[in-house]
Enzyme design. Structure first.
Site, PDB file in Angstrom:
ATOM      1  N   HIS A 234       0.840  -1.198   0.000  1.00  0.00           N
ATOM      2  CA  HIS A 234       0.000   0.000   0.000  1.00  0.00           C
ATOM      3  C   HIS A 234       0.879   1.254   0.000  1.00  0.00           C
ATOM      4  O   HIS A 234       0.540   2.258   0.627  1.00  0.00           O
ATOM      5  CB  HIS A 234      -0.932   0.015   1.213  1.00  0.00           C
ATOM      6  CG  HIS A 234      -2.026  -1.010   1.138  1.00  0.00           C
ATOM      7  ND1 HIS A 234      -3.246  -0.751   0.552  1.00  0.00           N
ATOM      8  CD2 HIS A 234      -2.082  -2.291   1.573  1.00  0.00           C
ATOM      9  CE1 HIS A 234      -4.014  -1.835   0.639  1.00  0.00           C
ATOM     10  NE2 HIS A 234      -3.322  -2.783   1.253  1.00  0.00           N
ATOM     11  N   ASP A 315      -0.389  -4.891   5.923  1.00  0.00           N
ATOM     12  CA  ASP A 315      -1.399  -5.769   5.335  1.00  0.00           C
ATOM     13  C   ASP A 315      -1.188  -5.929   3.832  1.00  0.00           C
ATOM     14  O   ASP A 315      -0.608  -5.080   3.173  1.00  0.00           O
ATOM     15  CB  ASP A 315      -2.802  -5.212   5.593  1.00  0.00           C
ATOM     16  CG  ASP A 315      -2.989  -3.825   4.992  1.00  0.00           C
ATOM     17  OD1 ASP A 315      -2.073  -2.996   5.143  1.00  0.00           O
ATOM     18  OD2 ASP A 315      -4.049  -3.565   4.385  1.00  0.00           O
ATOM     19  N   GLU A 316      -1.667  -7.036   3.324  1.00  0.00           N
ATOM     20  CA  GLU A 316      -1.772  -7.303   1.880  1.00  0.00           C
ATOM     21  C   GLU A 316      -0.465  -7.052   1.127  1.00  0.00           C
ATOM     22  O   GLU A 316      -0.452  -6.459   0.050  1.00  0.00           O
ATOM     23  CB  GLU A 316      -2.910  -6.466   1.283  1.00  0.00           C
ATOM     24  CG  GLU A 316      -4.257  -6.840   1.874  1.00  0.00           C
ATOM     25  CD  GLU A 316      -5.403  -5.984   1.358  1.00  0.00           C
ATOM     26  OE1 GLU A 316      -6.474  -6.542   1.051  1.00  0.00           O
ATOM     27  OE2 GLU A 316      -5.232  -4.751   1.277  1.00  0.00           O
ATOM     28  N   ALA A 317       0.628  -7.529   1.697  1.00  0.00           N
ATOM     29  CA  ALA A 317       1.933  -7.407   1.039  1.00  0.00           C
ATOM     30  C   ALA A 317       2.122  -8.623   0.132  1.00  0.00           C
ATOM     31  O   ALA A 317       2.927  -9.519   0.407  1.00  0.00           O
ATOM     32  CB  ALA A 317       3.043  -7.320   2.080  1.00  0.00           C
TER      33      ALA A 317
END
Length: 514
Positions: A234, A315-317
């Site tokens: 992100h 998150d969401e790496a």
């Protein structure tokens, strides 16, 4: 006294006055009790006791009169804790007691909710309330990265959240679409990476003066600010400003398909991004320059933030090897600890075996965990940290109410009705985690489709009231039911309208008329 005699002389019995203080639904039915949300720990109303009658030609004047007349006292009472209060209302007025100014503030919020129209005037029913919050952390998150909101809008959100006894504002200050806080040591973050938003809308950023104003305003409403800089993923906005810190983009087939379906351009390294895809960006986790950058950023944020928490995302790496991710989040958490703050991260960071003790986890998975989300969440608890519960299919305020809702998304098990937003309990979400390990509840509002205060209101209300009750009120009791909640929320409709809150008039709620 004169005003009260006038009401009774008009033919209203004491019982009728109390009934008039209860909201009336659109179908004409009277709600069984006056409106209070979140439900207090203990509350008793006196159906045969005279109410506290108020002067005023309208609701605002009546509320002002009630607040001017309340007798507020700070007391020593361990049973009330740091935020609890006692509130008693009789014909002669209102009295509140608390151990802190925060408790007195929350008593005022309850008193405001109890002000109701009685005939041609206003009154508060006789009541005795003892109220203590269930959880210490009760938050709302606003994503100001996908869409930027001016300081005035943030302050309006603070007012709305505080009225429901929430005490934390989590600001998501960076994402792929923009960087929203000025950092002196890295000025290009705002100079080059703050000008756009999702969908091509205008961007913006907060100066340090702006941020201090937000923090001070929140403090005046007994709320802390929790700033988030989302890393290592992100982070596309960082590549726009400082490309040397970022890895090449990882554009998967899934991102290509999603972008095509939404008619959005694919992300391009070093160029502003206006789409909604996630997981394609990453900082260089093996480059020491990255950690120098993070030390500077979180150091400046710590100086600006009097509250105890700094949030670093995690998150969401999707494009980072697990070992590199684990090493990165452990080191970033330690950087935050070195500033004197407590690190907070989304639940994925709980995978890191070397995560520093005391790091707080924020769970965004579903009320019934999937994959290893619960395992990662327990990782924080096993290392002495607490959990903030934000299950996406219950408290993500950006989810559609139903299939016909024009705003919002529906990826979290479909739309989230008001009833579904209420029908969960924090201690049942993560197996093996009891109430002592739960710091509290936070309702996030992501803003891919949200661009104004009116749209924030529409998506947050009334579901923010669900999150507030779950965070504050006892887990069970006569008032902790869906039927009671919907009736009490119904009575808030006239108050919210008067406050300019553009709430969603859900057909699930028998909204009161005035």
């Amino acid at each position: 006294m004169t005003r009260r005699r006038g009401l009774l002389a008009a033919g209203l019995t004491l019982g009728a006055v109390l009934a008039a203080c209860s909201p009336t639904a659109e179908n004409g039915a009277t709600v069984s009790q006056p409106t209070l949300v979140p439900a207090p720990t203990n509350v008793e109303f006196g159906p045969s006791a005279a109410p506290f009658v108020l002067p005023g030609e309208n609701r605002d004047e009546a509320i002002e009169a009630a607040l001017d007349a309340v007798d507020e006292r700070l007391v020593e009472d361990a049973a009330l804790g740091a935020e609890g209060y006692r509130l008693s209302v009789t014909a002669g007025g209102a009295r509140s007691e608390a151990t802190t100014e925060a408790g007195l503030f929350y008593a005022r919020q309850s008193l405001i909710q109890l002000v109701a129209r009685v005939g041609e005037g206003w009154a508060v029913p006789a009541a005795s309330i003892v109220d203590v919050p269930r959880f210490a952390y009760r938050g709302i998150m606003l994503d100001v990265a996908r869409h930027f909101f001016p300081v005035e809008t943030i302050m309006a959100c603070i007012d709305r959240a505080a009225s429901l006894k929430l005490n934390a504002l989590h600001l998501h200050l960076s994402d792929d679409q923009g960087w929203r806080i000025h950092i002196d040591s890295w000025p290009s973050l705002t100079a080059a990476a703050s000008g756009t938003s999702a969908g091509g809308d205008t961007g913006g950023f907060y100066t340090k003066h702006d941020y201090r104003d937000i923090v001070a305003y929140a403090a005046s409403r007994h709320m802390i600010v929790v700033p988030e800089i989302d890393v290592p993923s992100h982070s596309h906005a960082v590549s726009v400003a400082y490309p040397e810190l970022s890895e090449p983009l990882v554009v998967s087939d899934g991102i290509r398909a999603q972008s095509a379906a939404l008619g959005q351009d694919l992300p391009v390294f070093g160029e502003p991004y206006e789409g909604w895809a996630v997981g394609f960006s990453a900082l260089k986790t093996r480059d020491e320059r990255t950690y120098g950058f993070l030390t500077d950023v979180f150091g400046e944020l710590a100086e600006l933030t009097p509250g105890p928490y700094l949030h670093f995302g995690g998150d969401e790496a999707l494009g980072i090897a697990q070992t590199d991710f684990d090493a990165f989040v452990a080191r970033t958490a330690q950087i935050i600890i070195d500033t004197g703050k407590t690190p907070v991260a989304w639940h994925e960071a709980g995978s890191a075996g070397d995560l520093p003790r005391g790091t707080v986890g924020q769970y965004w998975g579903f009320t019934t965990p999937r994959d290893d989300h619960d395992v990662h969440a327990r990782g924080f608890v096993e290392r002495g940290g607490g959990l903030i519960l934000s299950p996406a299919d219950a408290v993500y305020l950006d989810m559609k109410y139903d299939d016909g809702t024009p705003l919002g998304l529906a990826w979290a098990n479909g739309p989230t009705s008001v009833e579904r937003s209420y029908a969960w309990d924090p201690v049942t979400v993560i197996p093996g985690v009891d109430e002592t390990a739960i710091l509290g509840v936070e309702a996030p509002l992501w803003t891919e489709t949200i661009a104004s205060l009116e749209e924030i209101d529409t998506m947050a209300f009334p579901r923010l009231a669900s999150a507030a009750e779950i965070a504050w009120s006892p887990a069970s009791g006569p008032h902790r039911t869906w039927d009671s909640f919907r009736a009490r929320v119904a009575g808030l409709g006239p108050l919210w309208t008067g406050q300019g809150i553009a709430f969603f008039a859900s057909p699930e709620i028998p909204w009161a008329r005035e």
